[in-house]
Design a protein around this motif. Structure first.
Motif, PDB file in Angstrom:
ATOM      1  N   ILE A 144      -5.918 -62.822 -25.141  1.00 23.86           N
ATOM      2  CA  ILE A 144      -6.938 -63.538 -25.908  1.00 23.86           C
ATOM      3  C   ILE A 144      -8.334 -63.030 -25.535  1.00 23.86           C
ATOM      4  N   VAL A 145      -8.515 -62.676 -24.266  1.00 25.45           N
ATOM      5  CA  VAL A 145      -9.791 -62.082 -23.870  1.00 25.45           C
ATOM      6  C   VAL A 145     -10.050 -60.830 -24.707  1.00 25.45           C
ATOM      7  N   LEU A 146      -9.049 -59.956 -24.779  1.00 26.98           N
ATOM      8  CA  LEU A 146      -9.224 -58.708 -25.526  1.00 26.98           C
ATOM      9  C   LEU A 146      -9.430 -58.988 -27.011  1.00 26.98           C
ATOM     10  N   ASN A 147      -8.589 -59.878 -27.556  1.00 24.81           N
ATOM     11  CA  ASN A 147      -8.723 -60.176 -28.976  1.00 24.81           C
ATOM     12  C   ASN A 147     -10.094 -60.770 -29.281  1.00 24.81           C
ATOM     13  N   SER A 148     -10.553 -61.671 -28.421  1.00 29.73           N
ATOM     14  CA  SER A 148     -11.851 -62.300 -28.653  1.00 29.73           C
ATOM     15  C   SER A 148     -12.975 -61.280 -28.560  1.00 29.73           C
ATOM     16  N   TRP A 149     -12.815 -60.344 -27.623  1.00 28.84           N
ATOM     17  CA  TRP A 149     -13.842 -59.299 -27.494  1.00 28.84           C
ATOM     18  C   TRP A 149     -13.938 -58.477 -28.774  1.00 28.84           C
ATOM     19  N   MET A 150     -12.794 -58.291 -29.449  1.00 27.42           N
ATOM     20  CA  MET A 150     -12.811 -57.547 -30.715  1.00 27.42           C
ATOM     21  C   MET A 150     -13.567 -58.316 -31.799  1.00 27.42           C
ATOM     22  N   HIS A 151     -13.612 -59.638 -31.672  1.00 25.89           N
ATOM     23  CA  HIS A 151     -14.371 -60.451 -32.629  1.00 25.89           C
ATOM     24  C   HIS A 151     -15.837 -60.555 -32.230  1.00 25.89           C
ATOM     25  N   THR A 152     -16.067 -60.717 -30.923  1.00 26.18           N
ATOM     26  CA  THR A 152     -17.438 -60.890 -30.433  1.00 26.18           C
ATOM     27  C   THR A 152     -17.676 -59.923 -29.271  1.00 26.18           C
ATOM     28  N   PRO A 153     -17.821 -58.617 -29.578  1.00 26.47           N
ATOM     29  CA  PRO A 153     -17.946 -57.632 -28.499  1.00 26.47           C
ATOM     30  C   PRO A 153     -19.309 -57.686 -27.813  1.00 26.47           C
ATOM     31  N   VAL A 154     -19.285 -57.800 -26.488  1.00 28.31           N
ATOM     32  CA  VAL A 154     -20.510 -57.789 -25.674  1.00 28.31           C
ATOM     33  C   VAL A 154     -20.212 -57.042 -24.376  1.00 28.31           C
ATOM     34  N   GLY A 155     -21.237 -56.833 -23.566  1.00 32.57           N
ATOM     35  CA  GLY A 155     -21.060 -56.267 -22.228  1.00 32.57           C
ATOM     36  C   GLY A 155     -20.686 -54.795 -22.216  1.00 32.57           C
ATOM     37  N   PHE A 156     -21.132 -54.034 -23.220  1.00 31.92           N
ATOM     38  CA  PHE A 156     -20.789 -52.610 -23.256  1.00 31.92           C
ATOM     39  C   PHE A 156     -21.947 -51.834 -23.887  1.00 31.92           C
ATOM     40  N   GLU A 157     -21.897 -50.507 -23.729  1.00 32.65           N
ATOM     41  CA  GLU A 157     -22.837 -49.658 -24.461  1.00 32.65           C
ATOM     42  C   GLU A 157     -22.065 -48.462 -25.011  1.00 32.65           C
ATOM     43  N   LEU A 158     -22.573 -47.907 -26.113  1.00 28.01           N
ATOM     44  CA  LEU A 158     -21.920 -46.735 -26.697  1.00 28.01           C
ATOM     45  C   LEU A 158     -22.589 -45.480 -26.154  1.00 28.01           C
ATOM     46  N   ARG A 159     -21.756 -44.615 -25.539  1.00 25.56           N
ATOM     47  CA  ARG A 159     -22.265 -43.308 -25.118  1.00 25.56           C
ATOM     48  C   ARG A 159     -21.433 -42.255 -25.825  1.00 25.56           C
ATOM     49  N   ALA A 170     -19.286 -60.466 -18.674  1.00 28.38           N
ATOM     50  CA  ALA A 170     -19.620 -60.769 -20.070  1.00 28.38           C
ATOM     51  C   ALA A 170     -18.464 -60.411 -20.998  1.00 28.38           C
ATOM     52  N   ILE A 171     -17.769 -59.327 -20.684  1.00 26.88           N
ATOM     53  CA  ILE A 171     -16.645 -58.922 -21.539  1.00 26.88           C
ATOM     54  C   ILE A 171     -15.542 -59.974 -21.489  1.00 26.88           C
ATOM     55  N   VAL A 172     -15.172 -60.396 -20.266  1.00 26.54           N
ATOM     56  CA  VAL A 172     -14.073 -61.365 -20.132  1.00 26.54           C
ATOM     57  C   VAL A 172     -14.472 -62.705 -20.752  1.00 26.54           C
ATOM     58  N   PHE A 173     -15.671 -63.174 -20.419  1.00 25.63           N
ATOM     59  CA  PHE A 173     -16.094 -64.478 -20.963  1.00 25.63           C
ATOM     60  C   PHE A 173     -16.990 -64.269 -22.183  1.00 25.63           C
ATOM     61  N   ASN A 174     -16.485 -63.471 -23.113  1.00 29.62           N
ATOM     62  CA  ASN A 174     -17.264 -63.197 -24.322  1.00 29.62           C
ATOM     63  C   ASN A 174     -17.358 -64.463 -25.171  1.00 29.62           C
ATOM     64  N   PRO A 175     -18.334 -64.517 -26.097  1.00 31.84           N
ATOM     65  CA  PRO A 175     -18.686 -65.803 -26.721  1.00 31.84           C
ATOM     66  C   PRO A 175     -17.533 -66.553 -27.398  1.00 31.84           C
ATOM     67  N   SER A 176     -16.567 -65.850 -28.002  1.00 29.58           N
ATOM     68  CA  SER A 176     -15.533 -66.604 -28.717  1.00 29.58           C
ATOM     69  C   SER A 176     -14.304 -66.885 -27.842  1.00 29.58           C
ATOM     70  N   MET A 177     -14.233 -66.282 -26.633  1.00 35.07           N
ATOM     71  CA  MET A 177     -13.023 -66.399 -25.827  1.00 35.07           C
ATOM     72  C   MET A 177     -12.641 -67.847 -25.476  1.00 35.07           C
ATOM     73  N   PRO A 178     -13.566 -68.657 -24.917  1.00 31.61           N
ATOM     74  CA  PRO A 178     -13.140 -70.007 -24.507  1.00 31.61           C
ATOM     75  C   PRO A 178     -12.578 -70.817 -25.685  1.00 31.61           C
ATOM     76  N   TYR A 179     -13.175 -70.647 -26.864  1.00 32.60           N
ATOM     77  CA  TYR A 179     -12.723 -71.410 -28.032  1.00 32.60           C
ATOM     78  C   TYR A 179     -11.349 -70.929 -28.489  1.00 32.60           C
ATOM     79  N   ARG A 180     -11.202 -69.593 -28.565  1.00 31.88           N
ATOM     80  CA  ARG A 180      -9.936 -69.047 -29.050  1.00 31.88           C
ATOM     81  C   ARG A 180      -8.805 -69.372 -28.082  1.00 31.88           C
TER      82      ARG A 180
END
Lengths: 453, 337
Positions: A144-159, A170-180
């Motif tokens: 669910i952490v991974l799935n939620s991150w796909m919905h609300t991705p944070v804590g990363f940068e594109l290189r 931030a990645i693990v506790f991304n904004p939609s994770m607790p709800y999902r």
């Protein structure tokens, strides 16, 4: 294009079949632990009888979950190689932690839990039961952490076009994770509650004379009655969270084309994406505005805000999301109705007087949790399209080079196998119930008499 | 983290090691499970129950090493994961179907109505056989560099048969260890047949691999590597002799003391074969195309997985060992209470 559609259908078929079984085992593991602890505390044989019946259901569900899950782990690579290339640095560690902290735990201890009762002390067997329940829940957590991150991705940068983690917290506790996570764990609890109530009711209808299914039925009904209002509340919070982070999904769920105030809650409509309007709308005035903004003139985002300059939709397919959402909510309301009515009927009087009509109703609701869970996942996953990772990677970009005929032929094989397995699974649950009912000295002939006398 | 030098260099090596250990443990542990499945039709009904009881508490965890293996490939070498799995799409699909059938048959055969049991026994056999064949095909195609040509496919088909033979062999030695009396006697016969298959397969891989590429040929047949590697073929030959003697001895022995020898020797043989293969391909993860360095994920992501692995892996090995200790000795009827 054809490859993309087939890869999606294949992946959806596999993940839909897969989720049926973890949804049962996540909740059932804890119920088994409860049965075992209750037996330990009270010495009441009915609890251990319930444990022995339901552990068989658990073992069967677990095996189906494991084998369909292995399929998933390979299909990440065969169907979506672009996914791992782009966000592998984030998805990888999360999946690795799922295998390391959950899969081995449950796989090893299920051996001891199932076959070790006569070989280990009672406390170690209880610990094994706990480890299995804990393992299934850990597995749910990471995925669910991974799935939620796909919905609300944070804590990363594109290189160089590849995502790199900058903040794991931030990645693990991304904004939609607790709800999902909350929503899914309660969905699992509800699925199991109705499964237990339904199969126990079936056993009583088949003339089971032992007291154990009556007890299990009560556990199922009360669990459902407690969980369903909490689930509805959690679902509402989840919806508000989605409104904040993925407004286009909410617009599709409500089939709302223009951003405006006083949006009705549509009970029925046929969304038409080609003409960008709804046919045959029936709605509650201001309903959607009230639910989403808590005021009748609240402004709800519309789908027309999510169209590219050249007219390509940047929002999900509307009808699928709109209807999946309505199926989920509809089943949820039915769950509320049935569980509260059943709980009220069971009060005080003792289970001996359960009406056969209530039993039949509970049997009809046996797999209602599956319907609601699948509909809920379709809402959120189709609702993320055309993105695979919201704002970072589209599904089309991630598809692999495998040819359409090859995907199609394996898809057909998978579908046949899954259909056979789903039918066999339900047939075996019925068979186990009948065997238990006959073993109790009852049987089909004495069926309803045993219930009503 | 510069303690061991540049993490971009040693992290991929560490993960290649973890990947290797996972695949090796999978091949040994699920190898004997699958072998027992392949041998199932040769036994009578009561023996079938006992054979499956001997793997009942373990198969689930054994299969998890495959998930870890493919998981490590996925997370540590994502590019290689995509290349290998799309190249092997069909055998992978066959293997997955096999694993599904095997896993569910295990449960259905005891829970479905009695008259369906033989159908699920056949499903168990078919699933085990498909899985082994598909893994052999994958191994064969991998050795030949994932190129689909007539000769490579022919070799891969041969490897498929060898892997079936190898799994049946280690499965038979497992049964010698875990069963008694008539079934154990049958297992001894199966193992003696299987030994020929295993020896043939070992020889086929050993001969084919050096000729798959000049690089691998040079790795084996140049000084001083040739001398340093000499123990591998010598020990393998020794193990084959030990197996042959031990199986012959057990066949005529009254009390069948030393019934653990064939399984232990079979495991050692698998380990040596695996080390040989790993040596041949290192540092390539996609033969001749992609090294572990080309394919590795970003160091910061590998680091966070490595920390977790180092903490959790000993715990996993600990409770896995606990489970083998709890279910030690001859297999007994599987009961839930």
């Amino acid at each position: 294009m054809e490859e993309l559609v087939l890869a999606r259908i294949q992946f959806a078929a596999n993940i839909s079949f897969h989720i049926l079984f973890p949804t049962i085992t996540i909740g059932l593991g804890w119920v088994l632990l409860f049965f075992k602890l209750r037996y330990g505390a009270s010495g009441d044989e009915r609890w251990i009888e319930a444990y022995r019946f339901w552990v068989k259901v658990f073992a069967l569900s677990f095996a189906l979950g494991v084998v369909s899950g292995i399929t998933m782990s390979f299909q990440f690579g065969t169907n979506w190689p672009g996914y791992m290339e782009k966000v592998g640095n984030i998805a990888g560690p999360l999946l690795a932690y799922e295998v390391l902290t959950a899969f081995f735990l449950e796989a090893v201890f299920i051996g001891i839990m199932l076959f070790g009762a006569s070989r280990v002390s009672n406390w170690l067997h209880t610990v094994a039961t706990f480890c299995v329940a804990f393992g299934t829940t850990m597995s749910a957590f990471w995925i669910i952490v991974l799935n939620s991150w796909m919905h609300t991705p944070v804590g990363f940068e594109l290189r160089d076009g590849v995502a790199h983690a900058t903040d794991w917290w931030a990645i693990v506790f991304n904004p939609s994770m607790p709800y999902r996570l909350t929503h899914m764990l309660m969905a699992s609890g509800l699925t199991v509650a109705f499964l237990i109530a339904g199969l126990s009711a079936l056993r009583l209808l088949m003339g089971d004379r032992s007291d154990s299914p009556r007890l299990a039925l009560k556990v199922g009904v009360y669990l459902a009655a407690v969980l369903i209002p909490l689930q509805i509340y959690a679902g509402d919070l989840h919806g508000l969270n989605t409104l904040e982070h993925q407004p286009q999904k909410i617009a599709a769920m409500e089939a709302n084309w223009e951003t405006r105030s006083n949006v009705p809650l549509l009970l029925f409509a046929i969304p038409d994406q080609a003409q960008r309007k709804n046919h045959f709308e029936i709605g509650v005035p201001n309903g959607a505005s009230l639910i989403l903004k808590h005021r009748g003139d609240g402004v709800v985002p519309g789908l027309n805000d999510y169209v590219s300059a050249d007219g390509k939709p940047l929002h999900p397919p509307v009808a699928a999301v709109f209807w999946s959402f309505r199926v989920m909510v509809g089943v949820g309301m039915l769950m509320l109705l049935v569980s509260w009515f059943a709980a009220w009927s069971l009060r005080g009087a003792g289970a001996a007087a359960i009406s056969p009509w209530l039993l039949r109703g509970l049997v009809a609701m046996t797999f209602s949790g599956w319907v609601a869970t699948l509909a809920g996942w379709y809402t959120t996953e189709i609702g993320r399209q055309p993105w695979l990772v919201q704002g970072v990677l589209t599904t089309a970009e991630a598809v692999g080079p495998v040819s359409a005929p090859l995907i199609l032929s394996t898809l057909i094989v998978y579908l046949i196998i899954y259909a056979v397995l789903a039918v066999s699974y339900i047939a075996v649950l019925v068979h186990l119930s009948r065997k238990a009912a006959e073993g109790s000295g009852g049987g089909p002939a004495t069926g309803l008499a045993a219930v009503t006398d | 983290m510069t303690l061991f030098g540049d993490p971009a260099i040693w992290l991929p090596v560490a993960f290649a090691g973890i990947l290797g250990v996972s695949i090796l443990l999978y091949v040994i542990l699920d190898g004997f499970d699958l072998g027992v499945g392949i041998l199932l039709p040769l036994a009578d009904d009561a023996e079938k129950d006992r054979m499956i009881a001997s793997i009942g508490p373990f198969w689930d965890a054994n299969e998890t090493w495959l998930v870890l293996g493919v998981g490590i490939l996925l997370v540590a070498f994502p590019t290689a994961h995509g290349v290998i799995l799309t190249a092997l799409y069909l055998p992978v699909a066959v293997m997955l179907v096999g694993l599904i059938l095997r896993g569910v048959a295990f449960e259905f055969r005891i829970k479905a109505p009695l008259e369906r049991k033989s159908i699920w026994n056949w499903t168990f056999f078919a699933g085990s056989l498909m899985t082994a064949l598909a893994q052999g095909l994958m191994l064969g195609l991998y050795i030949m560099g994932l190129e689909i040509t007539l000769i490579n496919v022919a070799f891969a088909l041969l490897m498929a048969l060898c892997v079936v033979g190898g799994y049946a062999f280690i499965g038979a030695t497992w049964l010698i260890l875990k069963t008694e009396e008539a079934l154990q006697t049958k297992a001894l016969i199966w193992a003696r047949f299987g030994l020929f298959g295993a020896a043939f397969g070992l020889a086929a891989v050993s001969l084919a691999t050096p000729f798959a590429s000049d690089r691998i040929f040079d790795k084996w047949f140049s000084m001083p590597a040739f001398v340093a590697l000499a123990p591998l073929p010598i020990v393998s030959t020794g193990l084959l002799v030990v197996l042959w003697l031990s199986l012959r001895h057990l066949s005529v022995s009254e009390n069948r003391a030393g019934d653990w020898v064939p399984f232990t020797a079979a495991v050692a043989l698998f380990v040596i074969a695996f080390v040989g293969l790993a040596y041949s391909f290192y540092p390539y993860i996609v033969p001749e195309k992609l090294t572990i360095y080309d394919a590795a994920s970003a160091p910061e992501s590998l680091m966070i997985i490595l920390v977790g692995t180092l903490v959790v892996m000993p715990v996993i090995l600990g409770y896995t060992a606990l489970s083998y200790v709890i279910f030690r000795g001859k297999a007994t009827e599987l009961r839930y209470d």
